[in-house]
Design a protein around this motif. Structure first.
Motif, PDB file in Angstrom:
ATOM      1  N   GLY A 107     -27.574  42.016   9.222  1.00  0.00           N
ATOM      2  CA  GLY A 107     -27.560  42.304  10.646  1.00  0.00           C
ATOM      3  C   GLY A 107     -28.639  43.287  11.030  1.00  0.00           C
ATOM      4  N   PHE A 108     -28.899  43.367  12.339  1.00  0.00           N
ATOM      5  CA  PHE A 108     -29.869  44.326  12.854  1.00  0.00           C
ATOM      6  C   PHE A 108     -29.513  44.642  14.301  1.00  0.00           C
ATOM      7  N   MET A 109     -29.578  45.926  14.628  1.00  0.00           N
ATOM      8  CA  MET A 109     -29.350  46.389  15.999  1.00  0.00           C
ATOM      9  C   MET A 109     -30.653  46.948  16.544  1.00  0.00           C
ATOM     10  N   PRO A 110     -31.357  46.233  17.412  1.00  0.00           N
ATOM     11  CA  PRO A 110     -32.621  46.741  17.945  1.00  0.00           C
ATOM     12  C   PRO A 110     -32.391  47.765  19.055  1.00  0.00           C
ATOM     13  N   VAL A 111     -33.314  48.702  19.184  1.00  0.00           N
ATOM     14  CA  VAL A 111     -33.350  49.593  20.340  1.00  0.00           C
ATOM     15  C   VAL A 111     -34.778  49.606  20.883  1.00  0.00           C
ATOM     16  N   ASN A 112     -34.899  49.872  22.160  1.00  0.00           N
ATOM     17  CA  ASN A 112     -36.209  49.968  22.775  1.00  0.00           C
ATOM     18  C   ASN A 112     -36.603  51.436  22.845  1.00  0.00           C
ATOM     19  N   GLY A 113     -37.495  51.840  21.972  1.00  0.00           N
ATOM     20  CA  GLY A 113     -37.890  53.238  21.894  1.00  0.00           C
ATOM     21  C   GLY A 113     -38.465  53.531  20.531  1.00  0.00           C
ATOM     22  N   VAL A 114     -38.440  54.797  20.130  1.00  0.00           N
ATOM     23  CA  VAL A 114     -38.949  55.199  18.819  1.00  0.00           C
ATOM     24  C   VAL A 114     -38.058  54.658  17.710  1.00  0.00           C
ATOM     25  N   GLY A 115     -36.734  54.622  17.950  1.00  0.00           N
ATOM     26  CA  GLY A 115     -35.805  54.117  16.952  1.00  0.00           C
ATOM     27  C   GLY A 115     -34.707  55.105  16.639  1.00  0.00           C
ATOM     28  N   LEU A 116     -34.035  54.924  15.497  1.00  0.00           N
ATOM     29  CA  LEU A 116     -32.971  55.815  15.052  1.00  0.00           C
ATOM     30  C   LEU A 116     -33.522  56.823  14.048  1.00  0.00           C
TER      31      LEU A 116
ATOM     32  N   GLY B 239     -42.105  52.917  27.732  1.00  0.00           N
ATOM     33  CA  GLY B 239     -41.636  51.682  27.127  1.00  0.00           C
ATOM     34  C   GLY B 239     -42.374  51.342  25.850  1.00  0.00           C
ATOM     35  N   THR B 240     -41.725  50.572  24.987  1.00  0.00           N
ATOM     36  CA  THR B 240     -42.347  50.225  23.705  1.00  0.00           C
ATOM     37  C   THR B 240     -42.222  48.726  23.433  1.00  0.00           C
ATOM     38  N   GLU B 241     -42.281  47.934  24.500  1.00  0.00           N
ATOM     39  CA  GLU B 241     -42.147  46.493  24.315  1.00  0.00           C
ATOM     40  C   GLU B 241     -43.243  45.923  23.418  1.00  0.00           C
ATOM     41  N   ASP B 242     -44.396  46.559  23.405  1.00  0.00           N
ATOM     42  CA  ASP B 242     -45.521  46.067  22.613  1.00  0.00           C
ATOM     43  C   ASP B 242     -45.696  46.848  21.321  1.00  0.00           C
ATOM     44  N   ARG B 243     -44.626  47.485  20.852  1.00  0.00           N
ATOM     45  CA  ARG B 243     -44.740  48.337  19.668  1.00  0.00           C
ATOM     46  C   ARG B 243     -45.090  47.506  18.429  1.00  0.00           C
ATOM     47  N   ASP B 244     -45.744  48.181  17.471  1.00  0.00           N
ATOM     48  CA  ASP B 244     -46.132  47.526  16.219  1.00  0.00           C
ATOM     49  C   ASP B 244     -45.267  48.001  15.057  1.00  0.00           C
ATOM     50  N   TYR B 245     -44.035  48.425  15.354  1.00  0.00           N
ATOM     51  CA  TYR B 245     -43.099  48.902  14.347  1.00  0.00           C
ATOM     52  C   TYR B 245     -41.708  48.393  14.717  1.00  0.00           C
ATOM     53  N   SER B 246     -40.762  48.560  13.804  1.00  0.00           N
ATOM     54  CA  SER B 246     -39.386  48.144  14.038  1.00  0.00           C
ATOM     55  C   SER B 246     -38.547  49.354  14.438  1.00  0.00           C
ATOM     56  N   ALA B 247     -37.695  49.193  15.453  1.00  0.00           N
ATOM     57  CA  ALA B 247     -36.855  50.289  15.941  1.00  0.00           C
ATOM     58  C   ALA B 247     -35.412  49.818  16.016  1.00  0.00           C
TER      59      ALA B 247
ATOM     60  N   ARG C  12     -23.711  42.135  14.001  1.00  0.00           N
ATOM     61  CA  ARG C  12     -24.161  42.345  15.383  1.00  0.00           C
ATOM     62  C   ARG C  12     -23.694  43.715  15.880  1.00  0.00           C
ATOM     63  N   PRO C  13     -24.165  44.808  15.274  1.00  0.00           N
ATOM     64  CA  PRO C  13     -23.774  46.135  15.767  1.00  0.00           C
ATOM     65  C   PRO C  13     -24.245  46.313  17.213  1.00  0.00           C
ATOM     66  N   GLU C  14     -23.495  47.134  17.954  1.00  0.00           N
ATOM     67  CA  GLU C  14     -23.808  47.287  19.379  1.00  0.00           C
ATOM     68  C   GLU C  14     -23.589  48.730  19.825  1.00  0.00           C
ATOM     69  N   ILE C  15     -24.558  49.299  20.512  1.00  0.00           N
ATOM     70  CA  ILE C  15     -24.389  50.619  21.119  1.00  0.00           C
ATOM     71  C   ILE C  15     -23.463  50.479  22.330  1.00  0.00           C
ATOM     72  N   VAL C  16     -22.396  51.297  22.342  1.00  0.00           N
ATOM     73  CA  VAL C  16     -21.456  51.229  23.465  1.00  0.00           C
ATOM     74  C   VAL C  16     -21.406  52.526  24.264  1.00  0.00           C
ATOM     75  N   GLY C  17     -21.915  53.615  23.706  1.00  0.00           N
ATOM     76  CA  GLY C  17     -21.862  54.888  24.421  1.00  0.00           C
ATOM     77  C   GLY C  17     -23.064  55.752  24.103  1.00  0.00           C
ATOM     78  N   LYS C  18     -23.380  56.644  25.036  1.00  0.00           N
ATOM     79  CA  LYS C  18     -24.500  57.563  24.868  1.00  0.00           C
ATOM     80  C   LYS C  18     -24.088  58.947  25.358  1.00  0.00           C
ATOM     81  N   PHE C  19     -24.644  59.970  24.697  1.00  0.00           N
ATOM     82  CA  PHE C  19     -24.479  61.344  25.160  1.00  0.00           C
ATOM     83  C   PHE C  19     -25.802  62.060  25.009  1.00  0.00           C
TER      84      PHE C  19
END
Length: 417
Positions: A140-149, A115-123, A184-191
């Protein structure tokens, strides 16, 4: 500042303009729209806006910094939108002083799944409005929990596609993004490939010593995403159902070849696919990295039919730094679209143009190798002071814009072949 230096080598190409990008001379992905170039940075972070309406006198007019500890090394531009990735600055990590720790399989970092809830960067992904092209305005901004895009594919409309490293996965996977509301971009699918979702109890089905299985980015045509999966090589995904993409096929040639697959560009009118394996280590330490031509008349059964010839005007392996393919012009809407001329970057081998009129026998018809940068931008110690031609964009008038990872700035050229 503009500094038009005679190229070290040129074939059927003429240099017409240069820009040091406001002193931030490192460039990664570049997009050009309506007389403005948008250049993403890696060491300087953020991205710059360059007025190229007079290509002989390009001038930097803006710089949009990334948040702290964040890089925005890739971006997309279409219509009035600019999409920029946000991810942890991987080269700021102490272990990345040795670049092999970023790319090589024996340091494959499955701790990215924590997890990266306490990250010091933007993802995530930032969205900018380009109604005023010199002054992008974030909407707009679409956040993700992780390293990022890492990199996005967006050519307008409702859907964007990207590589994202999200909590729970070993590395970057494919995500589909709903852009119906750009604010408000949104992730709807993953592969992902089986074994990548370790949060769900999967274990990698490939030997970690065999390579880094990680999506670099997709190029989407119709309902098919052609994906460069680094050492997983070519992965073809059906994205007709945006919420549930599914595998069509995978082709893996690493080993014996070096892998690192970066771009997979379909040429639909000719049923061809150009596949670029990125050279990522110095002096070809990471093995043979070709640019491949595939026959894709049957998308579920792509067949390799040839490779591009390597630059032969100099022993580039002996020059130092990275030698080999990195990127190609991707035939985006609003740019030059050609299914016979392929524009590619070869890092210390500069820019190359290949004619694939005969797909079984590609031939080099143009080249430009700029002079080495005058000084380092790469902050990592011990890096050789050589060019690293990184990305290329060709506009509808045929002007060629190409960037330099190591600090060579933006070059603008014409092809005379």
């Amino acid at each position: 500042m503009n500094d038009l230096r005679q190229p070290a080598h040129a074939l059927n190409m003429r240099l017409i303009g240069h820009c040091d990008q406001g002193g931030r001379a490192d460039g990664t992905q570049i997009m050009v729209r309506d007389g403005y170039a948008y250049v993403a940075h890696i060491f300087s972070r953020g991205f710059s806006v360059i007025d190229v309406r007079d290509p002989a006198r390009p001038r930097t007019v803006n710089y949009i910094p990334a948040p702290p500890n964040t890089w925005s090394l890739h971006l997309q531009v279409h219509d009035n939108l600019l999409l920029a990735v946000h991810a942890q600055d991987q080269f700021a990590k102490p272990e990345s002083v040795d670049e092999r720790n970023y790319y090589k399989a024996d340091t494959h970092d499955i701790s990215k799944a924590t997890g990266t809830e306490d990250r010091d960067y933007s993802a995530g992904m930032a969205v900018y409005n380009l109604s005023d092209p010199a002054n992008p305005r974030q909407i707009g901004f679409m956040p993700v929990n992780g390293v990022g895009l890492h990199r996005i594919w967006y050519v307008g409309g409702r859907w964007a596609y990207a590589s994202a490293q999200i909590e729970g996965f070993t590395d970057f996977i494919l995500v589909t993004i709903d852009m119906a509301d750009p604010t408000r971009p949104e992730i709807v699918g993953k592969f992902w490939l089986p074994g990548m979702n370790i949060a769900a109890g999967e274990t990698p089905e490939w030997p970690l010593a065999q390579g880094r299985y990680s999506l670099h980015h997709p190029i989407v045509h119709g309902d098919i995403a052609w994906c460069g999966w680094r050492d997983g090589c070519l992965v073809v995904v059906d994205v007709a159902d945006k919420a549930a993409p599914k595998l069509l096929t995978q082709r893996n040639w690493a080993p014996p070849f070096g892998g690192g697959t970066h771009n997979c560009l379909p040429l639909p009118d000719r049923d061809l696919l150009i596949v670029v394996d990125e050279a990522v280590l110095d002096n070809e330490e990471d093995g043979d990295k070709p640019i491949w031509v595939f026959d894709i008349r049957e998308p579920a059964n792509p067949v390799s039919i040839s490779t591009f010839p390597k630059p032969s005007d100099r022993d580039y392996r002996a020059v130092g730094g990275h030698f080999g393919p990195h990127n190609i012009h991707e035939n985006r809407p609003g740019s030059l679209v050609s299914d016979t001329l392929i524009f590619s970057t070869w890092q210390n081998g500069g820019l190359r143009v290949h004619d694939i009129s005969d797909p079984y026998s590609p031939r080099e018809v143009g080249a430009m190798v700029p002079q080495a940068p005058r000084h380092h931008v790469d902050h990592r110690p011990g890096r050789p002071l050589v060019i690293n031609t990184t990305d290329v964009f060709v506009d509808t008038a045929g002007l060629i814009y190409f960037t330099d990872f190591s600090g060579g700035g933006l070059h603008i050229a014409e092809f005379d072949g």
